[in-house]
Design a protein around this motif. Structure first.
Motif, PDB file in Angstrom:
ATOM      1  N   ILE A  34      56.793  73.997  28.539  1.00 62.63           N
ATOM      2  CA  ILE A  34      56.199  73.922  29.868  1.00 62.63           C
ATOM      3  C   ILE A  34      54.954  73.060  29.803  1.00 62.63           C
ATOM      4  O   ILE A  34      54.298  72.974  28.771  1.00 62.63           O
ATOM      5  CB  ILE A  34      55.822  75.316  30.394  1.00 62.63           C
ATOM      6  CG1 ILE A  34      54.978  76.052  29.360  1.00 62.63           C
ATOM      7  CG2 ILE A  34      57.057  76.113  30.719  1.00 62.63           C
ATOM      8  CD1 ILE A  34      54.215  77.183  29.958  1.00 62.63           C
TER       9      ILE A  34
ATOM     10  N   LEU B  79      51.437  71.873  32.133  1.00 61.64           N
ATOM     11  CA  LEU B  79      50.657  72.138  33.326  1.00 61.64           C
ATOM     12  C   LEU B  79      50.198  70.858  33.996  1.00 61.64           C
ATOM     13  O   LEU B  79      49.496  70.895  34.979  1.00 61.64           O
ATOM     14  CB  LEU B  79      49.418  72.964  32.947  1.00 61.64           C
ATOM     15  CG  LEU B  79      49.718  74.341  32.383  1.00 61.64           C
ATOM     16  CD1 LEU B  79      48.432  74.983  31.890  1.00 61.64           C
ATOM     17  CD2 LEU B  79      50.333  75.214  33.446  1.00 61.64           C
ATOM     18  N   GLN B  80      50.620  69.724  33.450  1.00 62.34           N
ATOM     19  CA  GLN B  80      50.027  68.475  33.902  1.00 62.34           C
ATOM     20  C   GLN B  80      50.378  68.122  35.335  1.00 62.34           C
ATOM     21  O   GLN B  80      49.540  67.639  36.074  1.00 62.34           O
ATOM     22  CB  GLN B  80      50.487  67.327  32.988  1.00 62.34           C
ATOM     23  CG  GLN B  80      49.939  67.442  31.591  1.00 62.34           C
ATOM     24  CD  GLN B  80      48.440  67.173  31.543  1.00 62.34           C
ATOM     25  OE1 GLN B  80      47.685  67.613  32.402  1.00 62.34           O
ATOM     26  NE2 GLN B  80      48.021  66.451  30.553  1.00 62.34           N
ATOM     27  N   ASP B  81      51.639  68.331  35.695  1.00 62.94           N
ATOM     28  CA  ASP B  81      52.062  67.738  36.969  1.00 62.94           C
ATOM     29  C   ASP B  81      52.017  68.692  38.141  1.00 62.94           C
ATOM     30  O   ASP B  81      52.482  68.360  39.221  1.00 62.94           O
ATOM     31  CB  ASP B  81      53.495  67.209  36.835  1.00 62.94           C
ATOM     32  CG  ASP B  81      53.536  66.065  35.849  1.00 62.94           C
ATOM     33  OD1 ASP B  81      54.516  65.971  35.092  1.00 62.94           O
ATOM     34  OD2 ASP B  81      52.560  65.304  35.832  1.00 62.94           O
ATOM     35  N   GLY B  82      51.523  69.869  37.931  1.00 65.62           N
ATOM     36  CA  GLY B  82      51.429  70.787  39.051  1.00 65.62           C
ATOM     37  C   GLY B  82      52.741  71.395  39.469  1.00 65.62           C
ATOM     38  O   GLY B  82      52.824  72.040  40.509  1.00 65.62           O
ATOM     39  N   VAL B  83      53.789  71.232  38.653  1.00 68.28           N
ATOM     40  CA  VAL B  83      55.057  71.876  38.997  1.00 68.28           C
ATOM     41  C   VAL B  83      54.957  73.331  38.565  1.00 68.28           C
ATOM     42  O   VAL B  83      54.547  73.619  37.436  1.00 68.28           O
ATOM     43  CB  VAL B  83      56.228  71.202  38.239  1.00 68.28           C
ATOM     44  CG1 VAL B  83      57.526  71.901  38.540  1.00 68.28           C
ATOM     45  CG2 VAL B  83      56.288  69.729  38.571  1.00 68.28           C
ATOM     46  N   PRO B  84      55.339  74.263  39.449  1.00 72.50           N
ATOM     47  CA  PRO B  84      55.253  75.680  39.080  1.00 72.50           C
ATOM     48  C   PRO B  84      56.045  75.955  37.821  1.00 72.50           C
ATOM     49  O   PRO B  84      57.110  75.384  37.579  1.00 72.50           O
ATOM     50  CB  PRO B  84      55.869  76.405  40.271  1.00 72.50           C
ATOM     51  CG  PRO B  84      55.712  75.472  41.410  1.00 72.50           C
ATOM     52  CD  PRO B  84      55.776  74.103  40.843  1.00 72.50           C
ATOM     53  N   ILE B  85      55.516  76.849  36.987  1.00 76.61           N
ATOM     54  CA  ILE B  85      56.111  77.080  35.675  1.00 76.61           C
ATOM     55  C   ILE B  85      57.534  77.612  35.811  1.00 76.61           C
ATOM     56  O   ILE B  85      58.438  77.211  35.067  1.00 76.61           O
ATOM     57  CB  ILE B  85      55.234  78.050  34.878  1.00 76.61           C
ATOM     58  CG1 ILE B  85      53.865  77.427  34.663  1.00 76.61           C
ATOM     59  CG2 ILE B  85      55.878  78.377  33.548  1.00 76.61           C
ATOM     60  CD1 ILE B  85      52.875  78.329  33.995  1.00 76.61           C
ATOM     61  N   TYR B  86      57.755  78.513  36.763  1.00 74.85           N
ATOM     62  CA  TYR B  86      59.092  79.106  36.869  1.00 74.85           C
ATOM     63  C   TYR B  86      60.120  78.033  37.192  1.00 74.85           C
ATOM     64  O   TYR B  86      61.247  78.071  36.698  1.00 74.85           O
ATOM     65  CB  TYR B  86      59.120  80.243  37.895  1.00 74.85           C
ATOM     66  CG  TYR B  86      59.246  79.832  39.330  1.00 74.85           C
ATOM     67  CD1 TYR B  86      58.110  79.493  40.069  1.00 74.85           C
ATOM     68  CD2 TYR B  86      60.474  79.772  39.952  1.00 74.85           C
ATOM     69  CE1 TYR B  86      58.216  79.118  41.389  1.00 74.85           C
ATOM     70  CE2 TYR B  86      60.589  79.395  41.270  1.00 74.85           C
ATOM     71  CZ  TYR B  86      59.457  79.075  41.991  1.00 74.85           C
ATOM     72  OH  TYR B  86      59.557  78.701  43.306  1.00 74.85           O
ATOM     73  N   ARG B  87      59.706  77.052  37.961  1.00 77.11           N
ATOM     74  CA  ARG B  87      60.632  75.978  38.309  1.00 77.11           C
ATOM     75  C   ARG B  87      60.954  75.123  37.086  1.00 77.11           C
ATOM     76  O   ARG B  87      62.065  74.649  36.917  1.00 77.11           O
ATOM     77  CB  ARG B  87      60.054  75.116  39.406  1.00 77.11           C
ATOM     78  CG  ARG B  87      61.146  74.571  40.301  1.00 77.11           C
ATOM     79  CD  ARG B  87      60.627  74.017  41.584  1.00 77.11           C
ATOM     80  NE  ARG B  87      60.427  75.005  42.600  1.00 77.11           N
ATOM     81  CZ  ARG B  87      59.658  74.802  43.673  1.00 77.11           C
ATOM     82  NH1 ARG B  87      59.016  73.667  43.819  1.00 77.11           N
ATOM     83  NH2 ARG B  87      59.523  75.739  44.574  1.00 77.11           N
TER      84      ARG B  87
END
Lengths: 139, 301, 551
Positions: free
Chosen positions: A5, A7-15
C-alpha cells in the motif's frame, strides 16, 4: 499474498487492497478456493487498522470475487465469473496502453509495433515448442 | 455495544492564559481505531488526560463507558489501558514486579498473553525500569497496558522517539486490541503517515479546537489536491470558497480544497487557470492545509 | 550562570530572609515580655537563636533541591556541554550557595544584635557557616552514588561536631554548651580558627572540582574496595527476596507492597536505627557519670517521641510526588491506578502506622535489652511502682477504648500531615501566608496578657469563629469527600465507628474529670466542636490527593 500500500496518491487503502487482490486473482496468483490471509494477519503485515481489511474483504465479497465462510476465513470464489474475465481484459488493456504510449514517445509507427509483436510471438511459440520437445525427450 | 465508548460535550480548559481546549465535543464509537492529530501543544494530551480523570473538566463534561472518570476511577480505569507520553514507570520496579502489580488491579489479565509479549519483545524480567532503554521502557509499559485486554486503549504519542521495531510492536498491539470484538483504541500522534495507515476515524485538533472529525475515508475523499497552471503568471490568489490552502511551486499552484471541488474548479477556470492534475489529498496535506501557516482564513465547513 | 541561579532562587531567598527577620523580631518581643533583664536567660535565647539561624541557613532550598535522590553527583550537568571550564562551573555555583547562606544568616543576626544591643561576632560565625556550607555542597556534588553522597555528608557532619567539641573544650567553660553560646565572647575566633576554616573550605572546593571533572568526562569516583562487589550482590539478593513470587491476592495487598517498597522501607530503616540515639546517650551518660539514673527517662522520652517522628517521615515519603523543572506533580502512573482516593490514602496510612508500630516495638525491645544487659532495671523499678497505681484508677472500659482512640488519633494526624504535604506542594504561598498570619497572633496574645486582657471580646469572638469554622468546615470536608466518591462508603463507615468510640470516650472523660462550670461557654463550644476534628482530618487527605490527581 504480496500486497503493497502506498499513501502517496491519496487513494483509500481499502481500495488499493481491493484492486491488488483483483489483480492477483485475475493473473492466477490467487487460485480459486485459496484462502485469503485472516484479517488480523493482513492488518499486522501492512500495519493498517483491521477495519480497513474488513472493508476491503466486504467489497470483494460484494463483487463476488471472494466469499466468507462463517468463522473459517475468506476464500477466493470458485466460479470463473465474468468479472474475473473483465478484470483480466483490463490488465491487458492497461499493458497495451502503456506499450502504445511508449512506442509513440520513441517515434515508432503502429505498423512497426505490430511487426515487433508478430516477431516476438513467433519467438515465444518457438521457445514453448522447444520446451515441450525437451520435456518429451527426458520423459 | 451501540453506545459510545467516550462522549465529550463542550469541554473547555484553560491553563493560565492559553486555551488548551475550546468547546470540544466528540464521540468515540466502539470497535474502531481513532487517531488524534494536532501540532505540538494543540491540546491532544490535555484531551487524553480528561478521559483518564487526570484533569477535572472545569467546563463541559466527559463520559467514558457512560461514567465520569473522576467520580468512578475504579470502574473506568480498570477497563482502560494507558501508555503515557513520558512512559512513566517507577524506576525501582522490576519488569516482573510491574506485571504482577498491574495484574492485581485488572481482573481480566491474560497471563499467557503477557508472557508471550515478554518473550516476543525479549525483555529481561529481572531488570529494573531504570536499567531499561527508552524503547524497552515503552515495550514494558505497553505490555502492562494491553495484557489485561482493555476495552479502551489510550496511547499518548506512542511512537515518539522510538525505533522502527518498537513502533511496529506498538502498532501491532493496537491492531490486536481492535481486532478483538468491541475493543476501541485512541492514539494521538503527530506522525501523520502512521495515523493515516492506522486510523478508522480521525480527530484533528488545532489550538484547542476540533477542526475536523470523521472517518478517514470520508475526510480524504472530501479533500482534493489540485495542481493548477495559470495562463498568466500569478503571484497571489484571491481566497475562493472551498479553497483551504494555496501554495506556489514553480510555475504552478498546489491547491487543497474541500469536497465541493466543482465550485473551486469553476472559480479557478474563471481566473484563467487549468487543472492539470487532481487527486485525493493525503492526511498530511490536509493537516498542513488546515493547520499550517499557509492556510487561508476560510469559514468552517 | 549566576543569573540562572538568581532567577531560580531569588524569591525563596527574599522569603527566607524576611521570615527569619520576622522571627527575630517576634522572639525579641516574646523575650521582652517574658522576663526582661535576666542576662543569663537572654544569653540562652540569643545562643539558641544563633544556632537556629545557622541551622536554617545550612538547609537553604537552593541546594537542598539538588539533593533529590534521583540525581547523582553534580547537578548542573547541562553546563558540561557549554564552553565553560570545570573550575568556573563548580566555583561559581558553590560561591553563590555559600554567599546566599551567609547573607541569609547575616541579615537576621545583625538585626538580632541590634535589637538586643549585644555584639555578635558576625565575622567568625559567617566564616564558620561558609566553611560548613562549602563542605556540605562538596559532599553533595563530588560523589557519584547516592550512598557516597550520604557518607560524605555524614563525614562532614561528624567533622563539624568534632570541631565544635574541640572548640568548646578549648573555651574550657564549665557551662554546658547551650548556655555558653549565648555569652558575648564565645564566638571570638583566633587567627588559627580562621585558617582552619579556610583550609577546610579550600579543600572542599578542590575535592569538588576534581570530582566534577571526572563526572564531566564520564568517569565515576568509585571506591573499588573489595566489599562493593559483595554489597552489590547482597543488594541483588535483597531485591529477589522482596519481590513477590506469585500474584497478589488483592488490590490492597498489591498497593501495600508498592507503598512499602516505595517509602515504607525507609521508615522501617529509621525505626531500626533510631534506638541508636537513646542507646548512645545512655552509654555516654553512664560513662560520664557512673551513678546516672536517668536511663528510663531517656528511653521513655524516645518511646514517646519516636512514633511522631516516624509519622512525619512516613507522611513525607508517602506523598509520592515528583519534582520536575520546579513543579511538583503526581506521576501519571500513580494517578491512573484503578482505585479510589480513599483507598490509596488508607493504604498509605496503614503502611505508615505499621512501620511506625514496628519501629516503636523495636525501640521498646532495645530499651529492654539495654536495661537487661547494662543492669539498669533498678532504675526502672521506681517507675514500676508508680505505674500500676495510676493504671488502677483508670476504669476497664477506658483502657479498652484507648486503643481505637489511639488508632483514630494517629490515623487522623497522619492524614492531616499527608494533606498538608500535598496541599503545600500545590499552594505553597497561600499556606505559608496562613501560617504567618497565625504566628503574628502569638505576640498579640502575650501583649494582651500584659494589658490585662483588654481584647477579651476579640478572643471570645475568635473562639466562637473557630468553633463554627471547625464545625462548618469539618462537615463540608466530610460531605465533599464522601459525595465526590473520594472516600468510599466502607472506609467511611469504619472511620465513623472509630470516631463514635472516640467521641463517647472523650465526652465521658470531660464529664467525669473536667469541671465544666469553670469554663466560659466559648471554651465548651470549642471543645465540643473539636470532637469533629479527627473525622474531618481523615477526610482531608483523600481531598488533597484528589486535588493532585484530578487537577
Amino acid at each position: 499474498m504480496h500486497i503493497e500500500i502506498s499513501l502517496q496518491d491519496g487513494v483509500p487503502i481499502y481500495r488499493q487492497i481491493v484492486s491488488q487482490v483483483k489483480y492477483l486473482i485475475a493473473s492466477g496468483q490467487l487460485e480459486a478456493g485459496k484462502e485469503l490471509p485472516p484479517i488480523r494477519t493482513l492488518a499486522e503485515q501492512l500495519l493498517i487498522t483491521p477495519n480497513t481489511v474488513v472493508k476491503a474483504y466486504d467489497e470483494l465479497q460484494a463483487e463476488g470475487l471472494v466469499h466468507k465462510r462463517r468463522g473459517a476465513g475468506t476464500y477466493v470464489a470458485e466460479s470463473k465469473s465474468p468479472l474475473a474475465r473483465r478484470e483480466q481484459r483490463n490488465i491487458l488493456t492497461r499493458r497495451a496502453d502503456a506499450l502504445l504510449a511508449e512506442a509513440r514517445q520513441l517515434n515508432f509507427t503502429f505498423d512497426e509495433v505490430l511487426d515487433l509483436l508478430k516477431k516476438r510471438q513467433a519467438a515465444l511459440n518457438k521457445a514453448i515448442s522447444q520446451e515441450r520437445n525437451h520435456v518429451g525427450k527426458c520423459g | 455495544m451501540s453506545e459510545n465508548v467516550v462522549e465529550v460535550r463542550g469541554l473547555s480548559r484553560q491553563f493560565g492564559k492559553t486555551m488548551a481546549l475550546d468547546e470540544v465535543s466528540l464521540d468515540v464509537r466502539p470497535g474502531l481505531v481513532h487517531g488524534l492529530v494536532g501540532a505540538n501543544g494543540a491540546g491532544k494530551s490535555t484531551l487524553m488526560k480528561h478521559l483518564l480523570g487526570l484533569l477535572k473538566p472545569k467546563q463541559g463534561s466527559v463520559r467514558v463507558f457512560g461514567l465520569d472518570p473522576v467520580k468512578h476511577p475504579v470502574s473506568v480505569l480498570e477497563r482502560i489501558g494507558y501508555l503515557s507520553e513520558e512512559r512513566d514507570l517507577p524506576e525501582w520496579m522490576r519488569v516482573d514486579e510491574l506485571m504482577r502489580y498491574t495484574r492485581a488491579y485488572h481482573s481480566s489479565w491474560d497471563q499467557p498473553y503477557a508472557e508471550h509479549l515478554l518473550d516476543t519483545f525479549g525483555l529481561d524480567i529481572a531488570k529494573k525500569v531504570k536499567q531499561l532503554s527508552k524503547g524497552m521502557r515503552a515495550q514494558a509499559g505497553l505490555i502492562a497496558a494491553v495484557a489485561h485486554r482493555p476495552e479502551l486503549l489510550l496511547l499518548d504519542e506512542p511512537s515518539t522517539g522510538l525505533d522502527a521495531v518498537v513502533r511496529r510492536d506498538i502498532l501491532n498491539a493496537i491492531i490486536r486490541t481492535v481486532a478483538e470484538d468491541g475493543r476501541t483504541a485512541i492514539f494521538s500522534s503527530h506522525l501523520l503517515d502512521e495515523v493515516e495507515q492506522m486510523s478508522d476515524h480521525v480527530f484533528m485538533i488545532d489550538q484547542g479546537k476540533l477542526v475536523l472529525q470523521g472517518s478517514l475515508d470520508d475526510i480524504k475523499e472530501g479533500h482534493q489536491l489540485l495542481s493548477v497552471r495559470f495562463f498568466t503568471e500569478r503571484d497571489e490568489l484571491p481566497s475562493l470558497e472551498g479553497m483551504l490552502s494555496a501554495q506556489q511551486c514553480g510555475n504552478h499552484w498546489r491547491i487543497v480544497c474541500n469536497g465541493a471541488n466543482g465550485q473551486v474548479r469553476e472559480s479557478l477556470r474563471r481566473l484563467g487557470g487549468e487543472v492539470t492534475h487532481a487527486r485525493n489529498a493525503t492526511l498530511q496535506e490536509i493537516f498542513v492545509a488546515r493547520v499550517g501557516r499557509n492556510r487561508l482564513a476560510v469559514s468552517e465547513e | 550562570m549566576i543569573w540562572e541561579l538568581w532567577r531560580t532562587s531569588c524569591v525563596e531567598w527574599l522569603f527566607r530572609i524576611g521570615a527569619q527577620c520576622g522571627l527575630v523580631v517576634w522572639l525579641h518581643w516574646f523575650a521582652k515580655n517574658l522576663g526582661s533583664g535576666k542576662t543569663h536567660e537572654q544569653h540562652v535565647i540569643q545562643g539558641l537563636m544563633i544556632m537556629m539561624l545557622a541551622m536554617t541557613c545550612l538547609f537553604s532550598m537552593t541546594w537542598l533541591n539538588h539533593l533529590d535522590n534521583s540525581r547523582k553527583g553534580f547537578s548542573f550537568r547541562l553546563g558540561f556541554t557549554r564552553p565553560v571550564s570545570t573550575v568556573k562551573l563548580v566555583v561559581v555555583p558553590m560561591m553563590f550557595v555559600t554567599a546566599s547562606a551567609v547573607i541569609c544568616f547575616l541579615v537576621p543576626a545583625a538585626l538580632l544584635g541590634w535589637l538586643w544591643g549585644s555584639s555578635i561576632h558576625l565575622l567568625s560565625l559567617s566564616t564558620g557557616i561558609a566553611c560548613l556550607v562549602t563542605c556540605f555542597v562538596a559532599s553533595a556534588w563530588a560523589p557519584t552514588t547516592i550512598l557516597g553522597r550520604w557518607v560524605g555528608m555524614a563525614i562532614v557532619a561528624m567533622g563539624f561536631l568534632a570541631g565544635m567539641s574541640v572548640f568548646h573544650v578549648q573555651r574550657s567553660d564549665s557551662e554546658p554548651f547551650f548556655l555558653a553560646i549565648g555569652q558575648p565572647g564565645y564566638f571570638e575566633f583566633a587567627w588559627y580558627h580562621y585558617v582552619a576554616c579556610s583550609i577546610a573550605a579550600i579543600l572542599a572546593v578542590f575535592v569538588t572540582i576534581s570530582g566534577v571533572e571526572r563526572q564531566r568526562h564520564g568517569e565515576a569516583w568509585r571506591l573499588d574496595m573489595p566489599w562493593t562487589a559483595v554489597l552489590t550482590k547482597l543488594g541483588k539478593r535483597f531485591d529477589t527476596l522482596v519481590s513477590p513470587r506469585q500474584q497478589f491476592a488483592s488490590k490492597f495487598r498489591a498497593q501495600c507492597w508498592y507503598e512499602m517498597r516505595r517509602f515504607g522501607y525507609i521508615v522501617l530503616l529509621l525505626g531500626v536505627l533510631a534506638p541508636f540515639f537513646p542507646l548512645f546517650f545512655s552509654i555516654l551518660a553512664t560513662w560520664v557519670e557512673p551513678n546516672w539514673q536517668g536511663t528510663p527517662v531517656a528511653w521513655i522520652l524516645a518511646l514517646a517521641i519516636c512514633p511522631f517522628v516516624y509519622q512525619l517521615v512516613g507522611a513525607e515519603g508517602s506523598l509520592g510526588l515528583r519534582r520536575k523543572q520546579g513543579a511538583t506533580y503526581l506521576s501519571p502512573f500513580d494517578a491512573t491506578r484503578a482505585a479510589q482516593n480513599g483507598q490509596l490514602i488508607a493504604t498509605k496510612l496503614f503502611i505508615i502506622a505499621a512501620c511506625a508500630a514496628a519501629g516503636w516495638l523495636w525501640m521498646g525491645v532495645t530499651a529492654g535489652l539495654y536495661s537487661t544487659l547494662a543492669g539498669k532495671w533498678a532504675d526502672w523499678g521506681r517507675i514500676g511502682e508508680v505505674l500500676p497505681n495510676v493504671m488502677e484508677n483508670v476504669p476497664g472500659r477506658w483502657r479498652v477504648a484507648a486503643i481505637p482512640t489511639a488508632i483514630l488519633v494517629y490515623a487522623s494526624s497522619s492524614s492531616a500531615s499527608l494533606a498538608l504535604g500535598l496541599w503545600l506542594a500545590l499552594y505553597p504561598r497561600r499556606i505559608m501566608c496562613g501560617f504567618v498570619v497565625l504566628a503574628l497572633h502569638v505576640p498579640l496574645v502575650f501583649w494582651d496578657a500584659r494589658q490585662d486582657w483588654a481584647l477579651q471580646g476579640l478572643w471570645t469572638a475568635y473562639g466562637y469563629l473557630l468553633a463554627a469554622a471547625i464545625l462548618g468546615g469539618g462537615l463540608y470536608i466530610i460531605w465533599k469527600a464522601v459525595s465526590s466518591g473520594y472516600l468510599g462508603s466502607r472506609l467511611f463507615g469504619g472511620a465513623c465507628c472509630l470516631w463514635l468510640v472516640y467521641v463517647s470516650t472523650t465526652v465521658a472523660v470531660y464529664v467525669e474529670f473536667v469541671p465544666l462550670n469553670l469554663f466560659p461557654p466559648v471554651v465548651i463550644f470549642l471543645g465540643m466542636s473539636s470532637l469533629l476534628v479527627p473525622l474531618a482530618a481523615l477526610a482531608l487527605a483523600p481531598l488533597a490527593l484528589a486535588a493532585h490527581r484530578h487537577a
